[in-house]
Design an enzyme around this catalytic site. Structure first.
Site, PDB file in Angstrom:
ATOM      1  N   LYS A 191       0.846  -1.197   0.000  1.00 17.99           N
ATOM      2  CA  LYS A 191       0.000   0.000   0.000  1.00 17.99           C
ATOM      3  C   LYS A 191       0.879   1.244   0.000  1.00 17.99           C
ATOM      4  O   LYS A 191       1.890   1.302   0.704  1.00 17.99           O
ATOM      5  CB  LYS A 191      -0.905  -0.014   1.239  1.00 17.99           C
ATOM      6  CG  LYS A 191      -1.955   1.094   1.269  1.00 17.99           C
ATOM      7  CD  LYS A 191      -2.864   0.960   2.495  1.00 17.99           C
ATOM      8  CE  LYS A 191      -3.891   2.080   2.572  1.00 17.99           C
ATOM      9  NZ  LYS A 191      -4.744   1.970   3.781  1.00 17.99           N
ATOM     10  N   SER A 231      -9.650   2.475   2.996  1.00 17.05           N
ATOM     11  CA  SER A 231      -8.817   3.179   2.042  1.00 17.05           C
ATOM     12  C   SER A 231      -7.911   2.260   1.240  1.00 17.05           C
ATOM     13  O   SER A 231      -7.398   2.634   0.205  1.00 17.05           O
ATOM     14  CB  SER A 231      -7.938   4.196   2.782  1.00 17.05           C
ATOM     15  OG  SER A 231      -7.051   3.526   3.675  1.00 17.05           O
ATOM     16  N   SER A 240      -9.652   0.121   7.197  1.00 16.96           N
ATOM     17  CA  SER A 240      -9.135   0.156   5.824  1.00 16.96           C
ATOM     18  C   SER A 240      -8.484  -1.129   5.332  1.00 16.96           C
ATOM     19  O   SER A 240      -8.152  -1.236   4.156  1.00 16.96           O
ATOM     20  CB  SER A 240      -8.146   1.304   5.656  1.00 16.96           C
ATOM     21  OG  SER A 240      -8.849   2.506   5.596  1.00 16.96           O
TER      22      SER A 240
HETATM   23  N1  GLN Z   1     -12.863   4.638   6.257  1.00 23.52           N
HETATM   24  C1  GLN Z   1     -12.176   5.104   7.436  1.00 23.52           C
HETATM   25  C2  GLN Z   1     -11.807   6.548   7.258  1.00 23.52           C
HETATM   26  O1  GLN Z   1     -12.098   7.072   6.235  1.00 23.52           O
HETATM   27  C3  GLN Z   1     -11.010   4.222   7.713  1.00 23.52           C
HETATM   28  C4  GLN Z   1      -9.717   4.695   7.189  1.00 23.52           C
HETATM   29  C5  GLN Z   1      -8.566   3.816   7.510  1.00 23.52           C
HETATM   30  O2  GLN Z   1      -8.712   2.786   8.171  1.00 23.52           O
HETATM   31  N2  GLN Z   1      -7.407   4.220   7.087  1.00 23.52           N
HETATM   32  O3  GLN Z   1     -11.256   7.171   8.127  1.00 23.52           O
END
Ligand code: GLN
Length: 506
Positions: free
Chosen positions: A79, A154, A178
Site C-alpha cells: 500500500k 482506504s 481500511s
Molecule cells: N474509512 C475510514 C476513514 O475514512 C477508515 C480509514 C482507515 O482505516 N485508514 O477514516
C-alpha cells in the site's frame, strides 16, 4: 503448467522451496497479470521495474544453498502509505507526487529481508481517508467482482490486487477499517493486528493512536505468514509492544483442523442494529454463525452499549490527530511546492496545501482543528476520548464472557462507484463495525463468509479478540474458513465474474 497466479502464498512458497517453480517465474506471472488486468482494475499506482531482479537474486541465493525464510520469493504488493526507497510513496496524494523516501518502512524492510518480492505500490484514498478508494488523487480502483463497484477503502488497491490475482500477498493499513472493509467487499482476508503489534515506522501517519499495518491475502494462513514477517517489536516505533509473539501461521494451521470451534464462545452484540445492514449481509453473517454452532461453538449475546457511538467519537479523534500529522506537509519539507510570485512563505504554504490536498483531506483538517480549538476542545475532542474509554470498557466486559466477538465486517456489499462520494456521512457509516477495534486497540480479522443473495457480491465476517490475542483470530478464522470452503467446494474468489478464468478483467 499450474496457473501460478492462482496459488495461495503458502502453496507458491512450497513450490519455490522444492525448486518446482522459480521466483522469477512466479514474479513474471504476476507482472503479466498486472499488465493484462490492471488497466481495468487500477490497483497499482506504481509497478516496480526491478521486481524480476529481486526475484532472480532470491533464486540465486536459494540455488547457492542459503537458508531462506518460509515465504522467500513470493511477490508482494505494498500500500502506498508505506514508504519505500526504490519506489515513490504518495499516500494517494498530489502533495507527495513522486516523493522518494530516504528509508524503508520497517514492514517493508522486514518483507525484503524475508525475501518477499515487492511488485509495486497500491492505490488508496488520499492519506487513507475513505472507504472506497475514490478519494485517491490518482483515480479510483475498481472491484474485480464488478468493475463498476468500489473495492473498499482506504486500501482498495491492495484488496483489489489480491482479489484480481495480481499479487498473492499485500500490505495494508487500518485506522478505522481500511484493511477489513476492503477485504469484506472483495472476498479477501484482512487483519488489523493489536495496536503496537506491527511497527508504524514509515507508515505515513493518518491518526497515530489508531493506525496499524496488517496483511491482505486470500487465505487466513497466508495472512499469518505475512504477519509473522512484519510483526514484532521495533525500536523505531515508541508504541511498539516489546513482547515476543507466537507464530500466526502456526495458529492458522492449528485452526484449520477445526477443533478450536468446539466450546468456543462467540459473542454477538445485541445493540448492533439490524437496520442499516443489507439483508444479504445479515443472512451471510447468521449462516456463518450457524456453521460455527454446528461445529460446537456457542453463540452468546453480549452487550456493548457504546459500540454505536464509535463512528461519532472516531470522526473527532481521527481528524484531530490527522490535522496535526498533516501539518508537516508545508511545502518546505516534503513533496509539492507551488510558487506564488511575490508571495510570502505563508502564501506558498497555503497555495501548496490548497492544490496538493483533496477535498476529503481538507474536510478532515478543518474538522480536526475545530475539534481541538480552545473553546471546543472539551466539548468535542475531550468527550470523544471519554467515549473511547467507554468502548474499551465494553470490550473488557465482553471478553470476560466470550472468546471472540463476531460482527458483519461492513453493513453492505460493494456499492457503485460514485454512489456515496458526495455524501461523507454515508461513507463514514461503512466503518460502523470496524472502528471500535481501532478505538480500543484490539485485533480484528475479516474473512469471506459468502455471497449476498440479492447481488452475488462478497460478504465478510469480522472476529475481534482481546489485545495481544491475535493468534486466537488466526485459529478461529482458519477454522471457519475450512468449514466454509467445505460447503462451497472451491474458493469464493473462483466465482468472481469480472475476472474470467484466466484472462483479462472483462
Ligand atoms: N474509512 C475510514 C476513514 O475514512 C477508515 C480509514 C482507515 O482505516 N485508514 O477514516
Amino acid at each position: 503448467m499450474t496457473d501460478l497466479i492462482r496459488l495461495t502464498a503458502a502453496e507458491l512458497a512450497s513450490r519455490l522451496a522444492s525448486g518446482e517453480v522459480s521466483s522469477v517465474e512466479a514474479t513474471q506471472a504476476h507482472l503479466d497479470r498486472i499488465a493484462a488486468v490492471d488497466g481495468d482494475v487500477h490497483a497499482f499506482l506504481h509497478v516496480s521495474d526491478h521486481a524480476l531482479e529481486v526475484a532472480a537474486d532470491i533464486d540465486r541465493r536459494r540455488a547457492a544453498g542459503e537458508q531462506l525464510g518460509p515465504v522467500a520469493g513470493v511477490p508482494l504488493a505494498i500500500k502506498d502509505v508505506l514508504v519505500t526507497t526504490d519506489m515513490p510513496s504518495t499516500s494517494g496524494s498530489r502533495i507527495l507526487e513522486g516523493f522518494l523516501s530516504p528509508y524503508d518502512a520497517t514492514v517493508v524492510a522486514r518483507s525484503r529481508a524475508a525475501g518477499l518480492v515487492p511488485l509495486g505500490k497500491t492505490n488508496m484514498d488520499e492519506f487513507a481517508m475513505g472507504s472506497s478508494t475514490e478519494h485517491s488523487a490518482y483515480g479510483a480502483t475498481h472491484n474485480p467482482w464488478d468493475l463498476d463497484r468500489i473495492p473498499g477503502g482506504s486500501g482498495g488497491g491492495s484488496a483489489a490486487a489480491v482479489a484480481a490475482f495480481e499479487a498473492p500477498l499485500a500490505l495494508g493499513s487500518d485506522t478505522g477499517g481500511s484493511i477489513r472493509q476492503p477485504a469484506h467487499v472483495t472476498g479477501t482476508v484482512g487483519v488489523k493486528p493489536t495496536y503496537g503489534g506491527v511497527s508504524r515506522y514509515g507508515a505515513i501517519a493518518l491518526a497515530s493512536s489508531l493506525d496499524q499495518v496488517g496483511p491482505v491475502t486470500r487465505t487466513v494462513l497466508d495472512a499469518g505468514l505475512l504477519h509473522d514477517v512484519i510483526g514484532g517489536h521495533d525500536p523505531h516505533d515508541s508504541t511498539s509492544l516489546t513482547e515476543a509473539w507466537p507464530s500466526f501461521a502456526a495458529a492458522a494451521r492449528e485452526g484449520a483442523t477445526g477443533q478450536v470451534l468446539k466450546g468456543l464462545k462467540v459473542g454477538v452484540i445485541s445493540e448492533l442494529p439490524d437496520s442499516g445492514f443489507q439483508a444479504g449481509v445479515s443472512e451471510s453473517f447468521r449462516a456463518a454463525l450457524a456453521a460455527m454452532e454446528a461445529q460446537g461453538a456457542e453463540i452468546v449475546e453480549i452487550s456493548a452499549p457504546h459500540f454505536e457511538y464509535g463512528v461519532a467519537a472516531y470522526y473527532l479523534i481521527l481528524p484531530a490527530e490527522a490535522s496535526s500529522n498533516l501539518a508537516k506537509f508545508d511545502s518546505v519539507r516534503f513533496g509539492l511546492r507551488v510558487d506564488v510570485p511575490g508571495g510570502t512563505v505563508e502564501d506558498v504554504m497555503a497555495k501548496t496545501r490548497d492544490v496538493g490536498f483533496g477535498e476529503e483531506v481538507k474536510r478532515r483538517i478543518i474538522l480536526g482543528t475545530y475539534a481541538l480549538s480552545a473553546g471546543y476542545y472539551d466539548a468535542y475532542y475531550g468527550s470523544a476520548q471519554k467515549v473511547r474509554t467507554l468502548i474499551q470498557r465494553d470490550f473488557d466486559e465482553a471478553f470476560a464472557k466470550v472468546d471472540v466477538i463476531a460482527t458483519p465486517s461492513a453493513p453492505t456489499t460493494a456499492f457503485k462507484l460514485g454512489e456515496k462520494i458526495d455524501d461523507p456521512l454515508q461513507m463514514y457509516l461503512n466503518d460502523v463495525t470496524t472502528i471500535p477495534a481501532n478505538l480500543a486497540g484490539v485485533p480484528g480479522i475479516s474473512i469471506p463468509s459468502g455471497l449476498a443473495a440479492e447481488d452475488g457480491l462478497p460478504v465478510g465476517i469480522q472476529f475481534l479478540a482481546p489485545a495481544r490475542e491475535d493468534a486466537r483470530l488466526y485459529r478461529v478464522g482458519a477454522a471457519l474458513e475450512a468449514v466454509l470452503l467445505d460447503q462451497w467446494g472451491a474458493p469464493l474468489l473462483d466465482r468472481a465474474p469480472a475476472l474470467g478464468a484466466n484472462g483479462g478483467a472483462r
